[in-house]
Design a protein around this motif. Structure first.
Motif, PDB file in Angstrom:
ATOM      1  N   UNK A  11     -52.231  46.968  13.226  1.00  0.00           N
ATOM      2  CA  UNK A  11     -51.403  46.256  12.261  1.00  0.00           C
ATOM      3  C   UNK A  11     -49.967  46.275  12.766  1.00  0.00           C
ATOM      4  N   UNK A  12     -49.337  45.116  12.767  1.00  0.00           N
ATOM      5  CA  UNK A  12     -47.973  45.020  13.267  1.00  0.00           C
ATOM      6  C   UNK A  12     -46.971  45.630  12.293  1.00  0.00           C
ATOM      7  N   UNK A  13     -47.227  45.480  10.979  1.00  0.00           N
ATOM      8  CA  UNK A  13     -46.294  45.950   9.964  1.00  0.00           C
ATOM      9  C   UNK A  13     -46.995  46.846   8.958  1.00  0.00           C
ATOM     10  N   UNK A  14     -46.232  47.775   8.404  1.00  0.00           N
ATOM     11  CA  UNK A  14     -46.679  48.633   7.313  1.00  0.00           C
ATOM     12  C   UNK A  14     -46.651  47.790   6.036  1.00  0.00           C
ATOM     13  N   UNK A  15     -47.658  47.868   5.179  1.00  0.00           N
ATOM     14  CA  UNK A  15     -47.683  47.051   3.952  1.00  0.00           C
ATOM     15  C   UNK A  15     -46.652  47.443   2.886  1.00  0.00           C
ATOM     16  N   UNK A  16     -45.934  48.542   3.074  1.00  0.00           N
ATOM     17  CA  UNK A  16     -44.915  48.973   2.124  1.00  0.00           C
ATOM     18  C   UNK A  16     -43.680  48.082   2.247  1.00  0.00           C
ATOM     19  N   UNK A  17     -43.085  47.711   1.100  1.00  0.00           N
ATOM     20  CA  UNK A  17     -41.843  46.937   1.105  1.00  0.00           C
ATOM     21  C   UNK A  17     -40.994  47.312  -0.092  1.00  0.00           C
ATOM     22  N   UNK A  18     -39.722  46.925  -0.036  1.00  0.00           N
ATOM     23  CA  UNK A  18     -38.822  47.063  -1.179  1.00  0.00           C
ATOM     24  C   UNK A  18     -38.082  45.742  -1.313  1.00  0.00           C
ATOM     25  N   UNK A  19     -37.879  45.305  -2.528  1.00  0.00           N
ATOM     26  CA  UNK A  19     -37.217  44.027  -2.742  1.00  0.00           C
ATOM     27  C   UNK A  19     -36.472  43.991  -4.050  1.00  0.00           C
ATOM     28  N   UNK A  20     -35.848  42.858  -4.293  1.00  0.00           N
ATOM     29  CA  UNK A  20     -35.123  42.659  -5.531  1.00  0.00           C
ATOM     30  C   UNK A  20     -33.647  42.961  -5.399  1.00  0.00           C
ATOM     31  N   UNK A  21     -32.962  42.864  -6.519  1.00  0.00           N
ATOM     32  CA  UNK A  21     -31.518  43.074  -6.557  1.00  0.00           C
ATOM     33  C   UNK A  21     -31.174  44.546  -6.377  1.00  0.00           C
ATOM     34  N   UNK A  22     -29.979  44.804  -5.871  1.00  0.00           N
ATOM     35  CA  UNK A  22     -29.506  46.180  -5.686  1.00  0.00           C
ATOM     36  C   UNK A  22     -29.566  46.944  -7.006  1.00  0.00           C
TER      37      UNK A  22
END
Length: 164
Positions: A21-32
């Motif tokens: 897998x090229x990327x880890x499925x974990x992410x963070x998003x949205x406004x600060x």
């Protein structure tokens, strides 16, 4: 039932690690002001969901195993899992092990570590800076950021989701 779940977990672990897998499925998003931690779901996969999250102030010599100072830590009570969690909050069914008591500094690098409910065999890790966060943006794969639209249009195989 447990054997079946164990086989699914082992299959997912194999897909995420051994199959490149090229990327880890974990992410963070949205406004600060309201970041959301997420785990990219593979279509048709039955991995359970996020069971534990730790937020760390990234140390200059940090590693995924020892990222730095722990600032916030929550853990799911038995049977409660989610694919989206607001940073700094303990949703229903989660216990706060360490509350977030400091405001994030926009230029400081932080690390997120997650464990899935599958006996901690599948985990996620990334680093980010709050100044990377904005509505419609995500940060994944240890600092790689892009629009949510571009992220969602990426091939699922990039994240270890392979059609059966």
């Amino acid at each position: 039932m447990r054997w079946g779940r164990a086989l699914v977990v082992l299959g997912l672990v194999s897909l995420l690690s051994a199959c490149g897998a090229e990327y880890d499925p974990l992410f963070i998003g949205g406004a600060v002001s309201k970041p959301v931690i997420g785990w990219r779901e593979c279509p048709g996969a039955e991995h359970d969901g996020i069971a534990e999250v730790g937020l760390y102030k990234w140390a200059r010599s940090g590693t995924a195993d020892d990222p730095g100072e722990l600032l916030w830590h929550i853990e799911a009570d038995e049977g409660h899992v989610l694919h989206r969690i607001s940073l700094g909050e303990a949703p229903t069914g989660f216990t706060t092990r360490l509350p977030l008591t400091t405001e994030l500094d926009s230029g400081t690098t932080y690390a997120l570590r997650t464990n899935m409910t599958s006996d901690e065999l599948v985990s996620g890790f990334l680093t980010f800076r709050p100044d990377q966060l904005a509505v419609g943006q995500v940060v994944f794969s240890s600092g790689k950021g892009e629009s949510l639209k571009d992220y969602e249009s990426r091939d699922n195989e990039d994240f270890g989701c392979f059609a059966g």
